[in-house]
Design a protein around this motif. Structure first.
Motif, mmCIF file in Angstrom:
data_model
loop_
_atom_site.group_PDB
_atom_site.id
_atom_site.type_symbol
_atom_site.label_atom_id
_atom_site.label_comp_id
_atom_site.label_asym_id
_atom_site.label_seq_id
_atom_site.Cartn_x
_atom_site.Cartn_y
_atom_site.Cartn_z
ATOM 1 N N TYR A 242 1.008 -1.430 -0.173
ATOM 2 C CA TYR A 242 -0.118 0.360 -0.260
ATOM 3 C C TYR A 242 0.676 1.535 -0.024
ATOM 4 C CZ TYR A 242 -3.207 -3.912 1.536
ATOM 5 O OH TYR A 242 -3.229 -4.986 2.200
ATOM 6 N N LEU A 243 2.210 1.346 0.039
ATOM 7 C CA LEU A 243 2.777 2.128 -0.139
ATOM 8 C C LEU A 243 2.842 3.462 -0.560
ATOM 9 C CD1 LEU A 243 5.410 2.969 1.441
ATOM 10 C CD2 LEU A 243 7.344 2.167 -0.289
ATOM 11 N N GLU A 244 1.922 3.116 -1.983
ATOM 12 C CA GLU A 244 1.792 4.202 -3.250
ATOM 13 C C GLU A 244 0.798 4.855 -2.752
ATOM 14 O OE1 GLU A 244 1.288 3.564 -8.403
ATOM 15 O OE2 GLU A 244 2.521 2.330 -7.202
ATOM 16 N N SER A 245 -0.224 4.308 -2.179
ATOM 17 C CA SER A 245 -1.514 5.017 -1.358
ATOM 18 C C SER A 245 -1.586 5.362 -0.203
ATOM 19 C CB SER A 245 -3.030 4.032 -1.953
ATOM 20 O OG SER A 245 -2.519 2.829 -1.723
ATOM 21 N N ALA A 250 3.831 1.925 6.143
ATOM 22 C CA ALA A 250 4.654 1.381 7.048
ATOM 23 C C ALA A 250 5.582 2.844 7.268
ATOM 24 C CB ALA A 250 5.897 1.870 4.913
ATOM 25 N N ILE A 251 5.176 4.307 7.339
ATOM 26 C CA ILE A 251 6.508 4.861 7.870
ATOM 27 C C ILE A 251 6.135 5.633 9.102
ATOM 28 C CG2 ILE A 251 6.650 7.620 7.917
ATOM 29 C CD1 ILE A 251 6.484 7.309 5.025
ATOM 30 N N GLY C 153 14.977 0.930 3.300
ATOM 31 C CA GLY C 153 14.036 0.305 1.586
ATOM 32 C C GLY C 153 12.578 1.351 1.175
ATOM 33 N N LEU C 154 11.696 1.438 2.297
ATOM 34 C CA LEU C 154 10.673 1.425 1.860
ATOM 35 C C LEU C 154 10.409 2.911 1.662
ATOM 36 C CD1 LEU C 154 8.686 -0.623 4.021
ATOM 37 C CD2 LEU C 154 9.078 -1.306 1.781
ATOM 38 N N VAL C 155 11.218 3.319 2.628
ATOM 39 C CA VAL C 155 10.730 5.297 3.001
ATOM 40 C C VAL C 155 11.791 5.892 1.450
ATOM 41 C CG1 VAL C 155 11.787 7.372 3.953
ATOM 42 C CG2 VAL C 155 11.151 5.279 4.999
ATOM 43 N N VAL C 162 7.911 6.684 -6.170
ATOM 44 C CA VAL C 162 6.464 6.688 -5.627
ATOM 45 C C VAL C 162 5.932 8.196 -6.028
ATOM 46 C CG1 VAL C 162 4.224 6.642 -4.747
ATOM 47 C CG2 VAL C 162 5.793 4.918 -4.454
ATOM 48 N N ARG C 163 7.000 9.315 -5.232
ATOM 49 C CA ARG C 163 6.659 10.816 -5.144
ATOM 50 C C ARG C 163 7.386 10.997 -6.695
ATOM 51 N NH1 ARG C 163 2.421 13.210 -2.283
ATOM 52 N NH2 ARG C 163 1.498 11.117 -2.678
#
Lengths: 282, 338, 319
Positions: A242-245, A250-251, C153-155, C162-163
């Protein structure tokens, strides 16, 4: 190096690098312990009408996850598990590590050789590979996680305890005590243990940080605490999808892990400086 | 080489050094003549090392006031003010015009470079020498400081040499660019007594050969008597006596100097290693607690309420007409003179 | 090389061999603790009988006592027969080697990043000892040390892919794009992630070693002799502090491999780490054990190599 509690505390609190973690660590423990009872939503309360709420949305301070569970409640409940794993595995590994380290440090010879060889053997394996293999071989669960993290953590304590014991053992006054006919037990409990305790405490504090981090790796990769139970690692388990939306999924839990691990590490460093001010800066 | 020069090589005036707190060295003034060996004597904490490091520009985070004026090189003219000199210019002077050696030659040398490589490093920094000329100069330097097998020595690491050899190598490095002034900070303290004498003889010989002036920092009066032309006694950051060596050791004027000399056994015995300043009772006042009176008053046997505790005695010249300069900081020097 | 050195190498080699033997025993025991019998892959095959199964077991040596099985397994490890994957019957060693390149490339890129930043930070901290910059570098070092690799990694994916759309979210290449630039763009984020989290390994040692040298008289002496500060930093400080860092490189490899496993998972990078995790999921124990043995051997080899290089490079150790 002897430790006098009031002066150590004063030195610890005299610098922001000691003061901030000295307040944060008890605060996060209390928060995770009693927080979930004070919140209106249970951490397992599913609410499909309120999925993916952003932080501050509709009474959910940190928003909701993919099935509408309150993220704050889950972070606090996850914190209970992660902190418990960190503290319990550290307690056990400190006990084992100190014992083994003293034995290896007190007498040169076969026991020292065997212990260092075993430690070196285990350290040949990259730690995350080893943890995952053990977790996969055994049944998942909080006991397993504590057990395997202990298994890879006691060696660090043992090294510290061994080195410190050797230093203390070689001190003239210890030699004198031995020469006057003191038994091994007396030397261990009256001379060695009090003197290596400060180093052990520092090592244990740093160990908690490491254990929390290791738990998060294993749980993130799916071999640790199993859903629906929460831990700081497994909260991030699905977050990449769901990282995109919904990046906060996650953060936020990740930021809590980072903050807590940083604080335990800072506390360990600050304790080291506070216990032995001469060491500062080296 | 001629030593008949009127103006001094180094003239230190009112040098004051602090590290953000009380002054460690305060109002220090002295002169070093061309080719002169001056012993800077004092107990630890007297400011002898800090003062020298300040002149060398080797103190970090220090607040330095006053003046330290280095006379121009022969024929070049133009004096250089060392205090406040930009770092780049100061560095160009170090090693080339003023140089320094320290107490422990082992920790002063780079443990990872051979002796040869370290000498070449210094020569390259200060001379245009290259290739075989560079090597020849390195060998000549080692010969000059009395190393028996200079070529073999070039390939050795410092830790393979004895203490005395190391200090000889250190001296070779310091004089590589033929400086006019060498600060030697307790250069023999870490050495055996017999080696001590050899190194002292070497340093004195180098002065006679090259005309290089030397500030010899020591807390050992016997060592000072073996090498110095002039003795300057420091106490609690100030000069308390400045006299030609033969005058100083015969009739010192300051009670502190006398106490030091009488505390030390006879000089011959002193060369056997007992010459460390057996300071009189009490301790040097620490920088924050020096007060406004004579700083030695609390330890002085001849202290007199009104005169000694009223104000700081000035440094006065007591040399008779025709005698070499001799100054002392004592309000009662005339009464106490033998 | 003197006789002392030869002795040293022999002793070192002997100890490492002993360790390797212990590692192999540990590996063998782990393999046998694992749930799932090596035979389980055959039990469900159509037309399987108990007799046939016993035959297969005999063929695989499973009816032998455990110590014989171990010796057989050890012999295989030494002769390059590391067994076959449960999944597709491919030889384990071949599978590992085919995944090696991706991990090596990622590891080297991360090494370059972490070494440069770590040495720089450690040096800066040592040169500004006790001042603000020292505090800043040591806190940065603690923060990097505390970062979960997967979260960083996710950040990075969120911010840079993504951004900002600067870099792809994962994998080694985009379909139809075989260019070097394309590859480097895919490498950037995983290498940065793995590189940053391993900065503290270098920076902490560098801070300590450089701090020790700065405390020595040789720095003050070099300045007194008029050497330039640039020369002192490069020739004395950097050289003196980097030498004891060589053995650290040996300690670094296990850290790097652990980090690579997580990084490769987050970025779908087809290296050893991903292979390990995939095999674990399929309970493909021969491959799991293969990777464990392989990394242990790699760790032992690299630490031995690092110690030998250190011995050769440090003139103080060269007797």
């Amino acid at each position: 190096m002897t430790m006098r509690l009031p002066s150590v505390l004063r030195r610890l609190l005299s610098h922001p690098r000691g003061m901030v973690p000295a307040f944060y660590v008890p605060a996060i423990i209390v928060l995770c312990a009693i927080g979930p009872w004070l919140l209106p939503f249970g951490e397992l309360h599913v609410d499909l009408y309120h999925r993916f709420l952003p932080p501050l949305g509709d009474g959910h301070l940190l928003g909701t996850d993919e099935i509408g569970r309150d993220v704050l409640s889950r972070v606090l409940m996850g914190g209970r598990v992660s902190l418990l794993v960190g503290v319990v595995s550290t307690a056990i590994s400190t006990l084992i590590g100190t014992t083994v380290g003293i034995v290896a440090g007190y007498h040169a010879g076969l026991s020292r050789f065997l212990i260092t060889t075993v430690i070196d053997t285990v350290l040949c394996f990259p730690v995350v590979f080893l943890l995952l293999t053990l977790a996969a071989v055994l049944h998942p669960g909080i006991g397993t996680i504590i057990g395997i993290i202990t298994l890879v953590s006691w060696m660090e304590v043992a090294r510290v305890a061994q080195a410190q014991t050797r230093i203390v053992r070689q001190q003239d006054y210890v030699t004198a005590v031995v020469a006057m006919g003191a038994g091994d037990a007396q030397v261990l409990f009256r001379e060695i243990l009090p003197n290596i305790l400060p180093a052990i405490i520092v090592s244990a504090t740093l160990n908690i940080a490491r254990a929390i981090l290791l738990e998060s790796y294993v749980s993130y990769l799916g071999y640790g605490i199993q859903p629906p139970d929460a831990s700081w690692g497994n909260l991030l388990n699905n977050a990449q999808e769901y990282l995109e939306s919904d990046p906060w999924l996650a953060i936020i839990p990740g930021a809590v892990i980072v903050l807590t691990v940083v604080m335990f590490n800072l506390l360990g460093d600050a304790l080291r400086d506070a216990i032995d001010p001469a060491r500062r800066g080296s | 080489m001629t030593r008949k020069t009127t103006s001094p090589l180094l003239s230190v005036r009112n040098l004051t050094v602090s590290f953000g707190g009380p002054d460690i060295v305060d109002d220090l003034s002295f002169e070093i003549g061309h080719g002169e060996i001056v012993a800077l004597v004092g107990e630890s904490g007297s400011g002898k090392s800090v003062g020298s490091l300040a002149v060398m520009g080797l103190l970090e985070n220090a607040d330095i006031r006053g003046s330290a004026c280095l006379a121009g090189a022969q024929g070049a003219g133009g004096d250089t003010e060392l205090v406040g000199l930009p770092a780049r210019q100061m560095r160009a002077l170090r090693g080339r015009r003023i140089s320094m050696i320290f107490q422990d030659p082992l920790s002063s040398l780079d443990p990872l470079q051979t002796i040869g490589s370290q000498i070449r490093e210094v020569l390259r920094a200060h001379t245009p020498l290259k290739g075989p000329a560079l090597r020849a100069r390195a060998i000549a330097l080692l010969e000059q400081v009395g190393i028996v097998d200079p070529e073999g020595c070039l390939t050795l690491l410092p830790q393979r040499l004895s203490g005395g050899m190391r200090q000889r190598v250190m001296i070779a490095l310091a004089i590589a660019a033929e400086p006019d002034l060498l600060f030697a900070d307790e250069p023999t303290t870490a050495l055996d007594v017999t080696v001590q004498a050899q190194v002292l003889r070497l340093l004195k010989g180098l002065r006679d050969q090259t005309g290089m002036a030397m500030v010899f920092i020591t807390h050992n009066l016997a060592v000072a008597s073996a090498i110095a032309d002039r003795v300057i006694v420091l106490y609690a950051g100030q000069v308390v006596e400045d006299a030609p060596a033969e005058v100083f050791f015969r009739r010192p004027a300051m009670p502190y100097s006398r106490a030091l000399l009488s505390a030390a056994p006879r000089l011959e015995a002193v060369m056997g290693g007992y010459g460390h300043l057996e300071a009189p009772r009490g301790q040097v006042p620490s920088p924050g607690q020096r007060g406004t009176a004579c700083r030695f008053a609390s330890r002085c046997d001849d202290v007199r309420e009104g005169v000694c505790l009223a104000a700081m005695p000035p440094l006065v010249s007591i040399a008779g007409p025709g005698e070499t300069n001799h100054t002392v900081r004592c309000a009662r020097w005339e009464e106490l003179a033998p | 090389m003197g006789s002392g050195n030869i002795l040293y190498v022999l002793r070192l080699g002997g100890l490492k061999l002993l360790l390797l033997l212990l590692v192999s025993i540990a590996g063998f025991v782990l393999l046998h603790l694992a749930p799932g019998d090596p035979l389980s892959q055959f039990t469900l095959a159509p037309g399987m009988t108990a007799e046939r199964l016993a035959q297969i077991a005999h063929g695989m040596g499973l009816d032998q006592p455990l110590w014989r099985q171990y010796l057989h397994w050890l012999y295989g490890i030494m002769t390059g027969d590391w067994g076959r994957s449960f999944r597709d019957q491919a030889p384990v060693l071949g599978i590992i080697v085919s995944h090696l390149a991706a991990t090596v490339e990622l590891g080297l890129a991360a090494l370059a990043i972490s070494f440069t930043l770590g040495v720089g930070m450690g040096l800066l901290g040592a040169l500004r000892s006790g001042r603000v910059l020292d505090d800043v570098t040591s806190v940065v070092s603690i923060v990097l040390f505390s970062l979960p690799t997967f979260w960083l990694g996710l950040v990075f994916i969120y911010v840079f892919s993504v951004r900002l759309h600067w870099f792809p979210t994962g994998n080694v290449s985009s379909p139809g794009d075989r260019s070097v630039v394309g590859y480097l763009r895919h490498l950037a984020l995983p290498a940065l992630t793995l590189g940053l989290v391993s900065v503290p390994v270098w920076s902490r040692y560098m801070r300590t070693f450089a701090g020790e040298i700065l405390k020595q008289d040789q720095i003050r002496t070099a300045r007194a002799l008029g050497l330039s500060s640039g020369r002192i930093i490069v020739h004395r400080l950097l050289r003196g502090a980097l030498l004891p860092m060589i053995p650290v490189a040996g300690i670094y490899l296990p850290t790097l491999l652990s980090g690579a496993l997580v990084t490769e998972t987050v970025f779908s990078w087809p290296g050893i780490g991903r292979l390990f995790l995939d095999s674990l999921q399929y309970r493909d124990y021969p491959v799991v054990m293969g990777v464990l043995m392989f990394s242990a051997i790699l760790v032992l080899l690299s630490s031995t190599l690092a110690e030998l290089v250190h011995h050769a490079a440090d003139p103080r150790l060269r007797a």
